[in-house]
Design a protein around this motif. Structure first.
Motif, PDB file in Angstrom:
ATOM      1  N   UNK A  71       0.792  -1.217   0.000  1.00  0.00           N
ATOM      2  CA  UNK A  71       0.000   0.000   0.000  1.00  0.00           C
ATOM      3  C   UNK A  71       0.825   1.267   0.000  1.00  0.00           C
ATOM      4  N   UNK A  72       2.147   1.145   0.111  1.00  0.00           N
ATOM      5  CA  UNK A  72       3.028   2.318   0.118  1.00  0.00           C
ATOM      6  C   UNK A  72       3.182   2.893  -1.286  1.00  0.00           C
ATOM      7  N   UNK A  73       3.806   4.044  -1.356  1.00  0.00           N
ATOM      8  CA  UNK A  73       3.912   4.778  -2.617  1.00  0.00           C
ATOM      9  C   UNK A  73       4.667   4.006  -3.701  1.00  0.00           C
ATOM     10  N   UNK A  74       5.651   3.196  -3.321  1.00  0.00           N
ATOM     11  CA  UNK A  74       6.440   2.501  -4.336  1.00  0.00           C
ATOM     12  C   UNK A  74       5.607   1.502  -5.136  1.00  0.00           C
ATOM     13  N   UNK A  75       4.696   0.827  -4.497  1.00  0.00           N
ATOM     14  CA  UNK A  75       3.885  -0.181  -5.179  1.00  0.00           C
ATOM     15  C   UNK A  75       2.471   0.311  -5.463  1.00  0.00           C
ATOM     16  N   UNK A  76       1.961   1.214  -4.642  1.00  0.00           N
ATOM     17  CA  UNK A  76       0.724   1.947  -4.898  1.00  0.00           C
ATOM     18  C   UNK A  76      -0.458   1.057  -5.250  1.00  0.00           C
TER      19      UNK A  76
END
Length: 150
Positions: free
Chosen positions: A26-31
């Motif tokens: 859920x973090x920005x890198x994998x979104x």
């Protein structure tokens, strides 16, 4: 079903180390929000996907089953990681504490292998679940490249 498949709400629920990979998706890198599944719900009554991420001990089995039973219909289950699929390295003859797979007590829809599986694998698992719900794939499958010797 198309709207439901494009807005899957997973339950915030992790049992072991696979949960860290689940949360990092859920973090920005994998979104994960690109796929409509960014809303990890704190209550089973607000979610429609249970991601069983990690080792299921026999002590935790009743709690997992209660959470599943509290989810509204339609509901789906993803088994994430080798421990959730088959007990992983903790399943051996004579062991008494580890459940050998979530599919022994839950109807699992998608299996994501790995120890632990990467966040990209969870995203692929969610796309597989979308395909199972709608009957069509969001994007075409990427074929692995063959190695060219040269």
């Amino acid at each position: 079903m198309l709207a439901r498949a494009n807005s899957l709400w997973p339950l915030t629920f992790g049992l072991a180390c696979c949960a860290i990979e689940m949360l990092s998706s859920g973090c920005a890198r994998f979104d994960l929000s690109r796929f409509g599944a960014e809303v990890f719900r704190p209550s089973p009554r607000q979610s429609d996907v249970m991601i069983v991420a990690g080792t299921i001990n026999k002590k935790m089995l009743p709690a997992v089953k209660i959470l599943y039973d509290q989810m509204p219909e339609p509901k789906w289950v993803i088994a994430m990681g080798n421990c959730a699929i088959s007990g992983g390295p903790f399943a051996y003859p004579g062991q008494y504490n580890v459940v050998e797979g979530a599919d022994t007590f839950l109807p699992v829809d998608v299996y994501i292998p790995g120890c632990p599986p990467r966040p990209e694998a969870l995203i692929e698992g969610l796309l597989e679940l979308e395909e199972k719900i709608t009957g069509k794939r969001r994007w075409p499958r990427v074929k692995p490249e063959t190695m060219v010797k040269g």
